[in-house]
Design a protein around this motif. Sequence first.
Motif, PDB file in Angstrom:
ATOM      1  N   ASN A 122       0.818  -1.215   0.000  1.00  0.00           N
ATOM      2  CA  ASN A 122       0.000   0.000   0.000  1.00  0.00           C
ATOM      3  C   ASN A 122       0.850   1.263   0.000  1.00  0.00           C
ATOM      4  N   ASN A 123       2.187   1.108   0.035  1.00  0.00           N
ATOM      5  CA  ASN A 123       3.140   2.219   0.008  1.00  0.00           C
ATOM      6  C   ASN A 123       2.916   3.219   1.142  1.00  0.00           C
ATOM      7  N   ILE A 124       2.701   2.672   2.359  1.00  0.00           N
ATOM      8  CA  ILE A 124       2.445   3.516   3.525  1.00  0.00           C
ATOM      9  C   ILE A 124       3.469   3.211   4.614  1.00  0.00           C
ATOM     10  N   PHE A 125       4.096   4.262   5.126  1.00  0.00           N
ATOM     11  CA  PHE A 125       4.968   4.180   6.289  1.00  0.00           C
ATOM     12  C   PHE A 125       4.108   4.531   7.497  1.00  0.00           C
ATOM     13  N   VAL A 126       4.078   3.650   8.503  1.00  0.00           N
ATOM     14  CA  VAL A 126       3.168   3.812   9.627  1.00  0.00           C
ATOM     15  C   VAL A 126       3.939   4.002  10.932  1.00  0.00           C
ATOM     16  N   VAL A 127       3.576   5.033  11.690  1.00  0.00           N
ATOM     17  CA  VAL A 127       4.063   5.225  13.058  1.00  0.00           C
ATOM     18  C   VAL A 127       2.822   5.342  13.935  1.00  0.00           C
ATOM     19  N   ASN A 128       2.701   4.426  14.882  1.00  0.00           N
ATOM     20  CA  ASN A 128       1.583   4.451  15.830  1.00  0.00           C
ATOM     21  C   ASN A 128       2.087   4.855  17.203  1.00  0.00           C
ATOM     22  N   ASP A 129       1.193   5.354  18.024  1.00  0.00           N
ATOM     23  CA  ASP A 129       1.472   5.681  19.420  1.00  0.00           C
ATOM     24  C   ASP A 129       2.566   6.729  19.582  1.00  0.00           C
ATOM     25  N   CYS A 130       2.481   7.780  18.808  1.00  0.00           N
ATOM     26  CA  CYS A 130       3.406   8.904  18.952  1.00  0.00           C
ATOM     27  C   CYS A 130       2.834   9.793  20.065  1.00  0.00           C
ATOM     28  N   ALA A 131       3.266   9.517  21.283  1.00  0.00           N
ATOM     29  CA  ALA A 131       2.659  10.134  22.456  1.00  0.00           C
ATOM     30  C   ALA A 131       3.425  11.363  22.928  1.00  0.00           C
ATOM     31  N   PHE A 132       2.682  12.437  23.156  1.00  0.00           N
ATOM     32  CA  PHE A 132       3.225  13.665  23.740  1.00  0.00           C
ATOM     33  C   PHE A 132       2.628  13.812  25.134  1.00  0.00           C
ATOM     34  N   ASN A 133       3.465  13.789  26.161  1.00  0.00           N
ATOM     35  CA  ASN A 133       3.047  14.012  27.545  1.00  0.00           C
ATOM     36  C   ASN A 133       3.502  15.422  27.916  1.00  0.00           C
ATOM     37  N   LEU A 134       2.566  16.350  27.835  1.00  0.00           N
ATOM     38  CA  LEU A 134       2.901  17.777  27.962  1.00  0.00           C
ATOM     39  C   LEU A 134       2.813  18.275  29.399  1.00  0.00           C
ATOM     40  N   GLN A 135       3.798  19.092  29.757  1.00  0.00           N
ATOM     41  CA  GLN A 135       3.839  19.713  31.070  1.00  0.00           C
ATOM     42  C   GLN A 135       3.229  21.109  30.993  1.00  0.00           C
ATOM     43  N   LYS A 136       2.557  21.492  32.065  1.00  0.00           N
ATOM     44  CA  LYS A 136       1.996  22.842  32.127  1.00  0.00           C
ATOM     45  C   LYS A 136       3.126  23.849  32.271  1.00  0.00           C
ATOM     46  N   VAL A 137       2.912  25.020  31.676  1.00  0.00           N
ATOM     47  CA  VAL A 137       3.883  26.125  31.797  1.00  0.00           C
ATOM     48  C   VAL A 137       3.876  26.586  33.224  1.00  0.00           C
ATOM     49  N   LYS A 138       5.055  26.831  33.774  1.00  0.00           N
ATOM     50  CA  LYS A 138       5.152  27.247  35.179  1.00  0.00           C
ATOM     51  C   LYS A 138       5.108  28.740  35.321  1.00  0.00           C
TER      52      LYS A 138
END
Length: 138
Positions: A122-138
């Motif tokens: 299908n000519n598709i490169f797949v990346v799953n679970d690209c997780a961003f755990n963001l911190q609140k600005v202090k």
Amino acid sequence: MLLAATAVSSCSKGDFEVALDGAPSNDRSIVITGSATDSQSGEAIENISISFMAYPYDDESAEPLFSEEVYTNSEGIFTIHAQGSHQKLLCIIIAQDKQGIYESQTKQVIVTWEGTSFDRYNNIFVVNDCAFNLQKVK
């Protein structure tokens, strides 16, 4: 579909290299799915901007070959659909809260078009679970 489900990579651990199997086609594409969550509570964050830029691997100072911008949904989930290329790529993914509540975070994906994460039928490169755990600005 089964091949795409098994051709999975995770970018939740930061920068990494993914090897992909090349297929002689002009219609390659990249699909990246992931999420944005609050690093303290673990709750999903809606409306986080996810910017994707693909550069030639050997020239970070070049203009991006292509780019996409999407936003997380109410469950904190995003999906990027981008065109592909036949050259090795350095892809930069940036999660940014445009309201300024959370700090931005950047991840890199290196696409070499070899290995198991490339569905050559299908000519598709797949990346799953690209997780961003963001911190609140202090």
